[in-house]
Design an enzyme around this catalytic site. Sequence first.
Site, PDB file in Angstrom:
ATOM      1  N   CYS A  84      -3.449  10.555   1.675  1.00  0.00           N
ATOM      2  CA  CYS A  84      -2.662   9.360   1.355  1.00  0.00           C
ATOM      3  C   CYS A  84      -1.310   9.685   0.725  1.00  0.00           C
ATOM      4  CB  CYS A  84      -3.464   8.471   0.408  1.00  0.00           C
ATOM      5  SG  CYS A  84      -4.943   7.812   1.181  1.00  0.00           S
ATOM      6  N   LYS A  91       0.841  -1.209   0.000  1.00  0.00           N
ATOM      7  CA  LYS A  91       0.000   0.000   0.000  1.00  0.00           C
ATOM      8  C   LYS A  91       0.872   1.254   0.000  1.00  0.00           C
ATOM      9  CE  LYS A  91      -3.083   3.093   0.713  1.00  0.00           C
ATOM     10  NZ  LYS A  91      -4.027   3.550  -0.284  1.00  0.00           N
TER      11      LYS A  91
HETATM   12  N1  LIG Z   1      -9.721   8.617   2.371  1.00  0.00           N
HETATM   13  C1  LIG Z   1      -9.096   7.886   1.475  1.00  0.00           C
HETATM   14  O1  LIG Z   1      -9.227   8.120   0.290  1.00  0.00           O
HETATM   15  C2  LIG Z   1      -8.216   6.712   1.885  1.00  0.00           C
HETATM   16  C3  LIG Z   1      -7.796   5.821   0.889  1.00  0.00           C
HETATM   17  C4  LIG Z   1      -7.028   4.732   1.263  1.00  0.00           C
HETATM   18  C5  LIG Z   1      -6.672   4.548   2.596  1.00  0.00           C
HETATM   19  N2  LIG Z   1      -7.081   5.435   3.547  1.00  0.00           N
HETATM   20  C6  LIG Z   1      -6.693   5.177   4.932  1.00  0.00           C
HETATM   21  O2  LIG Z   1      -7.834   4.729   5.646  1.00  0.00           O
HETATM   22  C7  LIG Z   1      -7.748   5.160   7.004  1.00  0.00           C
HETATM   23  C8  LIG Z   1      -8.997   5.945   7.351  1.00  0.00           C
HETATM   24  O3  LIG Z   1      -9.025   7.105   6.523  1.00  0.00           O
HETATM   25  P1  LIG Z   1     -10.349   7.967   6.320  1.00  0.00           P
HETATM   26  O4  LIG Z   1     -10.081   8.842   5.159  1.00  0.00           O
HETATM   27  O5  LIG Z   1     -11.550   7.089   6.306  1.00  0.00           O
HETATM   28  O6  LIG Z   1     -10.327   8.822   7.684  1.00  0.00           O
HETATM   29  P2  LIG Z   1     -11.502   9.767   8.232  1.00  0.00           P
HETATM   30  O7  LIG Z   1     -10.819  10.802   9.059  1.00  0.00           O
HETATM   31  O8  LIG Z   1     -12.406  10.168   7.113  1.00  0.00           O
HETATM   32  O9  LIG Z   1     -12.340   8.808   9.185  1.00  0.00           O
HETATM   33  C9  LIG Z   1     -11.844   8.235  10.328  1.00  0.00           C
HETATM   34  C10 LIG Z   1     -12.992   8.126  11.333  1.00  0.00           C
HETATM   35  O10 LIG Z   1     -12.514   7.367  12.449  1.00  0.00           O
HETATM   36  C11 LIG Z   1     -13.113   7.897  13.624  1.00  0.00           C
HETATM   37  N3  LIG Z   1     -12.346   7.408  14.770  1.00  0.00           N
HETATM   38  C12 LIG Z   1     -11.108   7.763  15.209  1.00  0.00           C
HETATM   39  N4  LIG Z   1     -10.750   7.016  16.267  1.00  0.00           N
HETATM   40  C13 LIG Z   1     -11.779   6.144  16.516  1.00  0.00           C
HETATM   41  C14 LIG Z   1     -12.006   5.117  17.450  1.00  0.00           C
HETATM   42  N5  LIG Z   1     -11.087   4.806  18.378  1.00  0.00           N
HETATM   43  N6  LIG Z   1     -13.168   4.455  17.421  1.00  0.00           N
HETATM   44  C15 LIG Z   1     -14.098   4.765  16.487  1.00  0.00           C
HETATM   45  N7  LIG Z   1     -13.947   5.719  15.563  1.00  0.00           N
HETATM   46  C16 LIG Z   1     -12.797   6.405  15.561  1.00  0.00           C
HETATM   47  C17 LIG Z   1     -13.086   9.402  13.382  1.00  0.00           C
HETATM   48  O11 LIG Z   1     -14.015  10.069  14.219  1.00  0.00           O
HETATM   49  C18 LIG Z   1     -13.467   9.462  11.895  1.00  0.00           C
HETATM   50  O12 LIG Z   1     -14.863   9.564  11.704  1.00  0.00           O
HETATM   51  C19 LIG Z   1      -6.462   5.963   7.118  1.00  0.00           C
HETATM   52  O13 LIG Z   1      -5.434   5.120   7.550  1.00  0.00           O
HETATM   53  C20 LIG Z   1      -6.200   6.385   5.690  1.00  0.00           C
HETATM   54  O14 LIG Z   1      -4.834   6.632   5.463  1.00  0.00           O
HETATM   55  C21 LIG Z   1      -7.858   6.505   3.213  1.00  0.00           C
END
Ligand SMILES: NC(=O)c1ccc[n+]([C@@H]2O[C@H](COP(=O)([O-])OP(=O)(O)OC[C@H]3O[C@@H](n4cnc5c(N)ncnc54)[C@H](O)[C@@H]3O)[C@@H](O)[C@H]2O)c1
Length: 418
Positions: free
Chosen positions: A269, A215
């Site tokens: 990312c 990744k």
């Molecule tokens: N957004 C993208 O396009 C994308 C693509 C690939 C990978 N990722 C990866 O996926 C992961 C999540 O990214 P995202 O964009 O969804 O983040 P985001 O910030 O949109 O969402 C994360 C959510 O997790 C919640 N959260 C935090 N701690 C928590 C806990 N202990 N219990 C429950 N909820 C909790 C937050 O309140 C938030 O709503 C990251 O590691 C990111 O790097 C994101």
Amino acid sequence: MSDIFTGTVAVIGLGYIGLPTAAALATRGVQVVGVDINPDTVKTIARGEAPFVEPDLAVAVSGAVAMGHLTASTEPPEADAFIIAVPTPSDADHTADLTYVRNAVEQIAPRLRGGEIVILESTSPPGTCLAVSEWLGELRPDLRMPHAGEGTADVYVAHCPERVLPGRIMIEIVTNDRVIGGITPRCAEKAAAIYRVFAQGRLVLSDAASAEMAKLVENSYRDVNIAFANELSLICEKLKLDVWEIIELANHHPRVNILKPGPGVGGHCIAVDPWFIVSAAPDLARLIRTAREVNDRKPDHVAEQVIDKASRFHSPTIACLGLAFKANVEDLRESPAVTIVGEIARALPDTDILVAEPFVDSLPPALDGLTNLRLARTLDAVDAADIVVLLVEHDQFLALNRSVLAGKVVYDTRGVWR
Ligand SMILES: NC(=O)c1ccc[n+]([C@@H]2O[C@H](COP(=O)([O-])OP(=O)(O)OC[C@H]3O[C@@H](n4cnc5c(N)ncnc54)[C@H](O)[C@@H]3O)[C@@H](O)[C@H]2O)c1
């Protein structure tokens, strides 16, 4: 025949990744509890609404909630599978901040009865999934975790990174191939059974650390290639050559495919993940580090160019088109456009700056306190401006009739108005 999962799922973290995953499972009949620490997020989803804009997500969430397949809570329930999709930001020194992952593990641990699969979807440095297994082992010494190796584990742990494109998440979550890395091969098999519920792409099984590294490598590949294009844009500017023309010409070579330069690299990312590789091997990741530095420097360069153009006017008005980190999304995280607008506004405190961003209705906190900035409708901003700076390729900007730019100084960071 390959197994397909039939139990209950708790998705921890209902952001851009967790909520689409929860909706993809729930709309196919799996009983899903979405868990988030943000009570507003939980309330919004419980009402059957999506808390952010992503094409086709709202309809999937409202359908899944109406069918009773998706519920939302601030506390993890007992479940047969846990999918962790919490943030993994980088610290000031660019190492991964795994606090959110650790907190999620602490919430899940008391709910385990044995037999569950815990999947880490968050982008993580190699070794994180192993750490999840070890943390679970410390928190639940009564259960055998897969890293312990011997005998059959009581709980399975795997990493399944996401590679969806914002704006196309609901399509790509189904159609993309997925890498699934288990702490053991059995863990990978168990995790694959869940993704078989909705995935149409290939499920490629591997070990956890390889899935984590793959990744990071994907995003570093993109970053290095964008850095090449951005570096070319600086060189061509100095040599008074049109970088877009040069790239178009070079791409006629059958094995050359140079990406487009832009105002910098943003989002959650590509601007973050390569640093996890640099942190893991600082002496060796020289190209990856330099690419990050080239891309991070580009917003300063754009701001300097705009400030220079402004110095040729008496109190000009500047229109900045776009704040999002990419076209046609509302996501402003790590956005170079926000950095550029902030730098221009701070350098030119007496200059009126009109910001057009059709996907948001207020300026982000990073621009708080800048009194010379305000949001405006696209046409109003362009109409009032002496200098027009295109930062994001939103469809609304591309649809502008070019005649509205007549007589204005145009700085087009995307090469769409050539
Ligand atoms: N957004 C993208 O396009 C994308 C693509 C690939 C990978 N990722 C990866 O996926 C992961 C999540 O990214 P995202 O964009 O969804 O983040 P985001 O910030 O949109 O969402 C994360 C959510 O997790 C919640 N959260 C935090 N701690 C928590 C806990 N202990 N219990 C429950 N909820 C909790 C937050 O309140 C938030 O709503 C990251 O590691 C990111 O790097 C994101």
